[in-house]
Design a protein around this motif. Structure first.
Motif, PDB file in Angstrom:
ATOM      1  N   GLY A  37       1.057  -0.830   0.142  1.00 42.35           N
ATOM      2  CA  GLY A  37      -0.029  -0.171   0.147  1.00 42.35           C
ATOM      3  C   GLY A  37       1.306   1.147   0.098  1.00 42.35           C
ATOM      4  N   CYS A  38       1.933   1.139   0.017  1.00 41.52           N
ATOM      5  CA  CYS A  38       3.259   2.579  -0.455  1.00 41.52           C
ATOM      6  C   CYS A  38       2.916   3.089  -1.018  1.00 41.52           C
ATOM      7  CB  CYS A  38       4.097   2.314  -0.674  1.00 41.52           C
ATOM      8  SG  CYS A  38       5.656   3.242  -0.997  1.00 41.52           S
ATOM      9  N   ILE A  39       2.475   4.775  -0.662  1.00 44.60           N
ATOM     10  CA  ILE A  39       2.090   5.580  -1.660  1.00 44.60           C
ATOM     11  C   ILE A  39       3.390   6.611  -2.590  1.00 44.60           C
ATOM     12  CG2 ILE A  39      -0.293   6.075  -1.044  1.00 44.60           C
ATOM     13  CD1 ILE A  39       1.014   9.241   1.158  1.00 44.60           C
ATOM     14  N   CYS A  61       5.711   6.420   8.710  1.00 48.84           N
ATOM     15  CA  CYS A  61       4.484   6.108   7.363  1.00 48.84           C
ATOM     16  C   CYS A  61       2.861   6.467   7.353  1.00 48.84           C
ATOM     17  CB  CYS A  61       4.562   4.268   7.276  1.00 48.84           C
ATOM     18  SG  CYS A  61       3.911   4.185   5.933  1.00 48.84           S
ATOM     19  N   PRO A  62       2.498   7.552   6.816  1.00 48.24           N
ATOM     20  CA  PRO A  62       1.287   7.907   6.980  1.00 48.24           C
ATOM     21  C   PRO A  62       0.025   7.091   6.463  1.00 48.24           C
ATOM     22  CG  PRO A  62       2.796   8.880   5.218  1.00 48.24           C
ATOM     23  CD  PRO A  62       3.521   7.978   5.554  1.00 48.24           C
ATOM     24  N   VAL A  63       0.529   5.832   5.822  1.00 50.48           N
ATOM     25  CA  VAL A  63      -0.954   5.123   5.511  1.00 50.48           C
ATOM     26  C   VAL A  63      -0.624   4.257   6.155  1.00 50.48           C
ATOM     27  CG1 VAL A  63      -1.334   6.557   3.035  1.00 50.48           C
ATOM     28  CG2 VAL A  63       0.539   4.383   3.522  1.00 50.48           C
ATOM     29  N   CYS A 120       9.434   6.692   5.211  1.00 52.40           N
ATOM     30  CA  CYS A 120      10.223   5.918   5.903  1.00 52.40           C
ATOM     31  C   CYS A 120      11.607   6.029   5.268  1.00 52.40           C
ATOM     32  CB  CYS A 120       9.367   4.226   5.573  1.00 52.40           C
ATOM     33  SG  CYS A 120       9.276   3.581   3.274  1.00 52.40           S
ATOM     34  N   ILE A 121      11.541   5.760   4.179  1.00 49.33           N
ATOM     35  CA  ILE A 121      12.845   5.848   3.632  1.00 49.33           C
ATOM     36  C   ILE A 121      14.307   7.463   4.334  1.00 49.33           C
ATOM     37  CG2 ILE A 121      14.650   6.472   1.589  1.00 49.33           C
ATOM     38  CD1 ILE A 121      12.338   5.465   0.011  1.00 49.33           C
ATOM     39  N   LYS A 122      12.792   8.417   4.384  1.00 45.77           N
ATOM     40  CA  LYS A 122      13.927   9.440   5.099  1.00 45.77           C
ATOM     41  C   LYS A 122      14.211   9.037   6.906  1.00 45.77           C
ATOM     42  CE  LYS A 122      11.670  12.683   1.731  1.00 45.77           C
ATOM     43  NZ  LYS A 122      10.608  13.311   2.064  1.00 45.77           N
ATOM     44  N   SER A 123      13.418   8.327   6.902  1.00 44.13           N
ATOM     45  CA  SER A 123      13.135   8.271   8.628  1.00 44.13           C
ATOM     46  C   SER A 123      14.378   6.483   9.045  1.00 44.13           C
ATOM     47  CB  SER A 123      11.786   7.639   9.456  1.00 44.13           C
ATOM     48  OG  SER A 123      11.493   6.533   8.447  1.00 44.13           O
ATOM     49  N   CYS A 124      14.315   5.994   7.974  1.00 46.31           N
ATOM     50  CA  CYS A 124      15.409   4.544   8.200  1.00 46.31           C
ATOM     51  C   CYS A 124      17.000   5.079   8.539  1.00 46.31           C
ATOM     52  CB  CYS A 124      15.650   3.983   7.142  1.00 46.31           C
ATOM     53  SG  CYS A 124      16.267   2.183   6.913  1.00 46.31           S
ATOM     54  N   PRO A 125      17.394   4.639   9.762  1.00 48.92           N
ATOM     55  CA  PRO A 125      18.804   5.233   9.638  1.00 48.92           C
ATOM     56  C   PRO A 125      19.923   4.243   9.131  1.00 48.92           C
ATOM     57  CG  PRO A 125      17.958   3.839  12.361  1.00 48.92           C
ATOM     58  CD  PRO A 125      16.372   4.400  11.502  1.00 48.92           C
TER      59      PRO A 125
END
Length: 71
Positions: A8-10, A51-53, A15-20
């Protein structure tokens, strides 16, 4: 296995920005997030929380409880 799936990725890239540990990348063809380096995932839950969704599922057998400090 740590992150089980991204369904369901939009394509917002949160998620990419938040992944350390940089385990999630944007697929240039589909413009959606993909788990590229799953073995390097530290199971920090940041991708799931940002993730907003609610598209990210973390395997229950690898999941650890989210700990939020009060200070």
């Amino acid at each position: 296995m740590s992150i089980e799936s991204i369904n369901g990725c939009i394509g917002c890239e949160e998620c990419i920005k938040s992944c350390p540990t940089d385990v999630i990348r944007l697929n240039p063809t589909t413009k959606k997030a993909e788990i590229v380096y799953q073995e390097d995932c530290q199971i920090c839950h940041l991708c799931r929380m940002y993730c907003p969704v609610d598209a990210i599922t973390i395997s229950p057998e690898k999941s650890i409880p989210v700990i939020v400090s009060w200070g």
